[in-house]
Design a protein around this motif. Structure first.
Motif, PDB file in Angstrom:
ATOM      1  N   ALA A   1      45.376 -33.202  28.390  1.00  0.00           N
ATOM      2  CA  ALA A   1      45.190 -33.135  26.928  1.00  0.00           C
ATOM      3  C   ALA A   1      43.647 -33.215  26.905  1.00  0.00           C
ATOM      4  CB  ALA A   1      45.865 -34.374  26.179  1.00  0.00           C
ATOM      5  N   ASN A   2      42.931 -32.442  26.364  1.00  0.00           N
ATOM      6  CA  ASN A   2      41.512 -32.314  26.534  1.00  0.00           C
ATOM      7  C   ASN A   2      41.092 -32.425  27.609  1.00  0.00           C
ATOM      8  OD1 ASN A   2      41.172 -31.558  23.727  1.00  0.00           O
ATOM      9  ND2 ASN A   2      41.525 -33.988  23.136  1.00  0.00           N
ATOM     10  N   ASP A   3      41.424 -31.646  28.670  1.00  0.00           N
ATOM     11  CA  ASP A   3      40.959 -31.701  30.306  1.00  0.00           C
ATOM     12  C   ASP A   3      41.062 -33.290  30.977  1.00  0.00           C
ATOM     13  OD1 ASP A   3      40.706 -29.121  30.029  1.00  0.00           O
ATOM     14  OD2 ASP A   3      38.390 -29.564  29.185  1.00  0.00           O
ATOM     15  N   GLN A   4      41.865 -34.000  30.325  1.00  0.00           N
ATOM     16  CA  GLN A   4      42.138 -35.493  30.932  1.00  0.00           C
ATOM     17  C   GLN A   4      43.612 -35.561  31.001  1.00  0.00           C
ATOM     18  OE1 GLN A   4      40.492 -38.252  28.110  1.00  0.00           O
ATOM     19  NE2 GLN A   4      38.454 -38.620  29.535  1.00  0.00           N
ATOM     20  N   VAL A   5      44.107 -36.454  32.082  1.00  0.00           N
ATOM     21  CA  VAL A   5      45.367 -36.591  32.271  1.00  0.00           C
ATOM     22  C   VAL A   5      46.073 -37.780  31.682  1.00  0.00           C
ATOM     23  CG1 VAL A   5      47.443 -36.735  34.194  1.00  0.00           C
ATOM     24  CG2 VAL A   5      45.350 -35.404  34.482  1.00  0.00           C
ATOM     25  N   ARG A   6      47.053 -37.543  30.933  1.00  0.00           N
ATOM     26  CA  ARG A   6      47.477 -38.643  29.921  1.00  0.00           C
ATOM     27  C   ARG A   6      49.077 -39.116  30.549  1.00  0.00           C
ATOM     28  NH1 ARG A   6      43.204 -41.385  27.591  1.00  0.00           N
ATOM     29  NH2 ARG A   6      41.906 -39.911  26.612  1.00  0.00           N
ATOM     30  N   SER A   7      49.484 -40.062  30.177  1.00  0.00           N
ATOM     31  CA  SER A   7      50.998 -40.478  30.318  1.00  0.00           C
ATOM     32  C   SER A   7      51.483 -41.167  28.978  1.00  0.00           C
ATOM     33  CB  SER A   7      51.140 -41.153  31.672  1.00  0.00           C
ATOM     34  OG  SER A   7      52.250 -41.441  31.945  1.00  0.00           O
TER      35      SER A   7
ATOM     36  N   SER B   1      44.728 -28.896  41.713  1.00  0.00           N
ATOM     37  CA  SER B   1      45.772 -29.505  41.442  1.00  0.00           C
ATOM     38  C   SER B   1      45.481 -30.686  40.744  1.00  0.00           C
ATOM     39  CB  SER B   1      46.520 -29.635  42.819  1.00  0.00           C
ATOM     40  OG  SER B   1      46.626 -28.549  43.334  1.00  0.00           O
ATOM     41  N   VAL B   2      46.443 -31.402  40.149  1.00  0.00           N
ATOM     42  CA  VAL B   2      46.727 -32.807  39.666  1.00  0.00           C
ATOM     43  C   VAL B   2      47.696 -33.409  40.558  1.00  0.00           C
ATOM     44  CG1 VAL B   2      47.120 -34.141  37.845  1.00  0.00           C
ATOM     45  CG2 VAL B   2      45.354 -32.412  37.467  1.00  0.00           C
ATOM     46  N   ARG B   3      47.419 -34.469  40.945  1.00  0.00           N
ATOM     47  CA  ARG B   3      48.423 -35.294  41.952  1.00  0.00           C
ATOM     48  C   ARG B   3      48.628 -36.646  41.048  1.00  0.00           C
ATOM     49  NH1 ARG B   3      48.078 -35.377  48.080  1.00  0.00           N
ATOM     50  NH2 ARG B   3      46.680 -37.131  47.719  1.00  0.00           N
ATOM     51  N   VAL B   4      49.929 -36.917  41.140  1.00  0.00           N
ATOM     52  CA  VAL B   4      50.262 -38.511  40.541  1.00  0.00           C
ATOM     53  C   VAL B   4      51.024 -39.059  41.663  1.00  0.00           C
ATOM     54  CG1 VAL B   4      51.516 -39.830  38.941  1.00  0.00           C
ATOM     55  CG2 VAL B   4      50.765 -37.448  38.134  1.00  0.00           C
ATOM     56  N   CYS B   5      50.236 -40.399  42.205  1.00  0.00           N
ATOM     57  CA  CYS B   5      50.738 -41.097  43.304  1.00  0.00           C
ATOM     58  C   CYS B   5      51.388 -42.289  43.044  1.00  0.00           C
ATOM     59  CB  CYS B   5      49.539 -41.103  44.283  1.00  0.00           C
ATOM     60  SG  CYS B   5      48.257 -39.805  44.639  1.00  0.00           S
ATOM     61  N   PHE B   6      52.526 -42.527  43.767  1.00  0.00           N
ATOM     62  CA  PHE B   6      53.288 -43.678  43.547  1.00  0.00           C
ATOM     63  C   PHE B   6      53.458 -44.401  44.809  1.00  0.00           C
ATOM     64  CE2 PHE B   6      54.879 -40.461  40.466  1.00  0.00           C
ATOM     65  CZ  PHE B   6      55.109 -40.869  39.381  1.00  0.00           C
ATOM     66  N   PRO B   7      52.553 -45.284  44.992  1.00  0.00           N
ATOM     67  CA  PRO B   7      52.611 -46.057  46.348  1.00  0.00           C
ATOM     68  C   PRO B   7      53.391 -46.867  46.567  1.00  0.00           C
ATOM     69  CG  PRO B   7      50.630 -47.079  44.985  1.00  0.00           C
ATOM     70  CD  PRO B   7      51.402 -45.725  44.173  1.00  0.00           C
TER      71      PRO B   7
END
Length: 356
Positions: A78-84, A260-266
């Protein structure tokens, strides 16, 4: 698991009440689609395919589901930022509507909800209406403007993507029926998924560390020429978000750039990603790195889901190219890079294991 509808509704209401006298803003976006209403509704209802269909959507997880209700965790730009955020949905397949309400919004959104409506047209096509209502934290004018821009940009992008995906799906079926152009559905679907795995005598933590530290890949992987990496905490889900700008070296020495955008779950030993800039033969590419216990060590798996672009296939491989040929080439290229990465992760983790 049955979504706690009462809790979800109460939470959303509490958030809205916390906004005090904040004014509710309402938007409406529409698009006409040359595809049956049931096809279009199916794309809206199936959240597992959203990262392939909708440009802004990076990743979606179904937290709870029962009958016609879902509780989702969504990561999107959203507006070039990753939101959750977390969202509660109610699906009505007979009316072809999907209502949604954010349970936990990301600042500066105080509350947001809306509805998808898919209406059949007399000509066999459909009309899609996407409604939003939202309030901003403290009713701040700057926040309202920011949210308005994000809602408008994402709504337009999502409706355009939905139209393209639904009409492409219709063209696939038509191609299969008519046995027309070589890059039609007669030689397979546009979207396909595959995986590669490597067994490793090492710890999940060490394998994850290798995959997570993509900033070191140019030193560790022969096919990565350059990478720019920005990392930030996610708004939720115990994850971190990485934005990657990477130059990959092909066997012939040429360089290909992807973003790419990555979402990391350690805690889960999982990394999911979506390519925002893809090669010409693709319209979408998402992936997943998974590390699971196996034998005396772990098994690391790379998953890819790719949607081909028929026009891109013709442009790169020629007018007589088939989707089967394109799938084989994409499978080989992505699989080779993934397997190379996994083998280097194996060597890294096993070397550390031997020293301990």
């Amino acid at each position: 698991m049955v979504p706690n509808t009462a809790t979800a509704t109460a939470t959303a209401t509490a958030v809205a009440e916390a906004a005090g006298t904040a004014r509710t803003h309402v938007t409406e976006h529409t698009v006409v689609v040359d595809a049956p209403a049931d096809t279009v509704y199916g794309l809206v209802a199936d959240v597992s395919a959203w990262p392939q269909v909708f440009g802004p959507t990076i990743h979606v997880e179904v937290l709870e589901e029962h009958a016609d209700e879902q509780l989702l965790r969504i990561w999107a730009t959203a507006n070039d930022q990753v939101r959750s955020w977390t969202s509660h949905r109610i699906l009505d397949s007979r009316a072809r509507t999907v209502s949604f309400r954010q349970v936990a919004s990301a600042h500066p959104v105080a509350s947001m909800g809306g509805k998808w409506l898919v209406e059949p047209n007399d000509d066999g096509g459909s009309r899609v209406v996407l409604l939003h209502d939202y309030t901003a934290v403290d009713d701040d004018p700057a926040a309202v403007e920011l949210i308005e821009r994000a809602v408008d940009r994402n709504s337009r992008a999502e409706l355009t993507a939905l139209k393209n995906a639904a009409e492409q799906s219709g063209a696939e079926r038509s191609g299969a029926e008519q046995s027309g152009g070589r890059t039609g559905a007669e030689d397979g679907a546009l979207r396909f998924t595959f995986s590669d795995s490597v067994d490793i005598e090492g710890s999940a933590e060490d394998v994850f560390a290798f995959l997570d530290r993509a900033d070191l890949w140019p030193e560790r992987l022969p096919h990565v020429a350059r990478i720019g990496l920005e990392e930030s905490p996610s708004d939720g889900g115990g994850s971190t978000v990485q934005r990657m700008d990477m130059d990959t070296r092909s066997p012939d020495g040429s360089l290909h750039n992807t973003m790419s955008v990555r979402v990391c779950f350690p805690d889960r030993s999982v990394i999911v990603y979506k390519q925002l800039r893809v090669p010409v033969v693709m319209s979408g590419h998402t992936g997943r790195w998974e590390i699971e216990p196996h034998g005396k060590g772990v098994r690391a798996t790379s998953w890819h889901t790719v949607t081909l672009d028929p026009e891109g296939v013709r442009q790169l491989l020629g007018p007589q190219a088939t989707l089967a040929e394109a799938r084989a080439k994409v499978r080989q290229a992505l699989g080779t890079n993934s397997t190379t990465t996994l083998r280097h992760a194996k060597r890294f983790a096993e070397n550390l294991h031997d020293r301990s």
